[in-house]
Design an enzyme around this catalytic site. Sequence first.
Site, PDB file in Angstrom:
ATOM      1  N   GLY A  33       0.806  -1.214   0.000  1.00 27.40           N
ATOM      2  CA  GLY A  33       0.000   0.000   0.000  1.00 27.40           C
ATOM      3  C   GLY A  33       0.840   1.266   0.000  1.00 27.40           C
ATOM      4  O   GLY A  33       1.873   1.357  -0.665  1.00 27.40           O
ATOM      5  N   ASP A  35       2.592   2.478   2.384  1.00 33.33           N
ATOM      6  CA  ASP A  35       3.884   2.189   3.037  1.00 33.33           C
ATOM      7  C   ASP A  35       4.896   1.703   1.986  1.00 33.33           C
ATOM      8  O   ASP A  35       6.042   2.191   1.922  1.00 33.33           O
ATOM      9  CB  ASP A  35       3.631   1.091   4.087  1.00 33.33           C
ATOM     10  CG  ASP A  35       4.746   0.936   5.097  1.00 33.33           C
ATOM     11  OD1 ASP A  35       5.661   1.773   5.116  1.00 33.33           O
ATOM     12  OD2 ASP A  35       4.684  -0.041   5.888  1.00 33.33           O
ATOM     13  N   THR A 123      -7.601   2.424   5.926  1.00 31.54           N
ATOM     14  CA  THR A 123      -8.756   2.099   5.058  1.00 31.54           C
ATOM     15  C   THR A 123      -8.396   1.183   3.892  1.00 31.54           C
ATOM     16  O   THR A 123      -9.232   0.921   3.029  1.00 31.54           O
ATOM     17  CB  THR A 123      -9.423   3.373   4.490  1.00 31.54           C
ATOM     18  OG1 THR A 123      -8.527   4.008   3.573  1.00 31.54           O
ATOM     19  CG2 THR A 123      -9.818   4.339   5.585  1.00 31.54           C
ATOM     20  N   GLY A 124      -7.154   0.693   3.863  1.00 31.56           N
ATOM     21  CA  GLY A 124      -6.752  -0.252   2.816  1.00 31.56           C
ATOM     22  C   GLY A 124      -6.739  -1.661   3.381  1.00 31.56           C
ATOM     23  O   GLY A 124      -7.791  -2.191   3.766  1.00 31.56           O
ATOM     24  N   TYR A 126      -6.053  -2.706   6.174  1.00 30.85           N
ATOM     25  CA  TYR A 126      -6.569  -2.831   7.539  1.00 30.85           C
ATOM     26  C   TYR A 126      -8.096  -2.713   7.643  1.00 30.85           C
ATOM     27  O   TYR A 126      -8.668  -2.861   8.723  1.00 30.85           O
ATOM     28  CB  TYR A 126      -5.885  -1.808   8.454  1.00 30.85           C
ATOM     29  CG  TYR A 126      -4.475  -2.199   8.878  1.00 30.85           C
ATOM     30  CD1 TYR A 126      -3.897  -3.404   8.477  1.00 30.85           C
ATOM     31  CD2 TYR A 126      -3.713  -1.362   9.690  1.00 30.85           C
ATOM     32  CE1 TYR A 126      -2.605  -3.748   8.872  1.00 30.85           C
ATOM     33  CE2 TYR A 126      -2.422  -1.714  10.089  1.00 30.85           C
ATOM     34  CZ  TYR A 126      -1.875  -2.908   9.677  1.00 30.85           C
ATOM     35  OH  TYR A 126      -0.601  -3.252  10.074  1.00 30.85           O
TER      36      TYR A 126
END
Length: 174
Positions: A33, A35, A123-124, A126
């Site tokens: 994502g 990160d 919101t991805g 997780y």
Amino acid sequence: MKTEIKLVKGDITTMAVDAIVNAANSSLLGGGGVDGAIHRKGGSRILEECKAIRNRQGKCKTGDAFYTSAGLLPAKYVIHTVGPVWNGGRNKEPELLASCYRKSLEIADSLLARSIAFPNISTGVYHFPKAEAAQIAIATVKEFIDNENKNIEEVIFVCFDDENYQLYKNILDR
Ligand code: AR6
């Protein structure tokens, strides 16, 4: 101070602001994502600093934040925060998400940052419900800029997907 809240659709790694926020994980060692994009484009220096912090103080707790330089990115700093994994909403997920935004703002303010850009934390992968996450993000930012902020002049929400962008737009246009 009058602090502006802005909304942008796009990629946070391109933002030439004082601080961008990373939706990290507690290992501090990178992931997918946003990160993944930050470490990929920012180069190895960011990861080296994350490892040094991990060696000094261990893993980062959910809801907590720390900062590194931004390596090759146009920003000056990356503030890494660990969002909660959505697990039904009764495990303090809303409080922990608010804590991510608040601690990131506290760090940015203490670094004398004038601008900070946030992704849509949690919101991805997780799976935090996007509408609730947007409410929490905006409410927490407003609360901070109204009460505690000293140096931040601009807070930018950078939405990568259309759904988040529309949710933020609807709340901010009200
Ligand atoms: N710029 C801005 N937003 C982005 C970008 C980008 N380049 N790429 C993705 N997003 P996620 P999380 C959005 O999964 O849910 C990682 O592996 C994306 O559309 O990146 O907090 C970490 O290492 C979504 O709205 O973070 C952790 O293990 C938002 O960023 C875990 O994922 C967050 O999605 C953290 O999960």
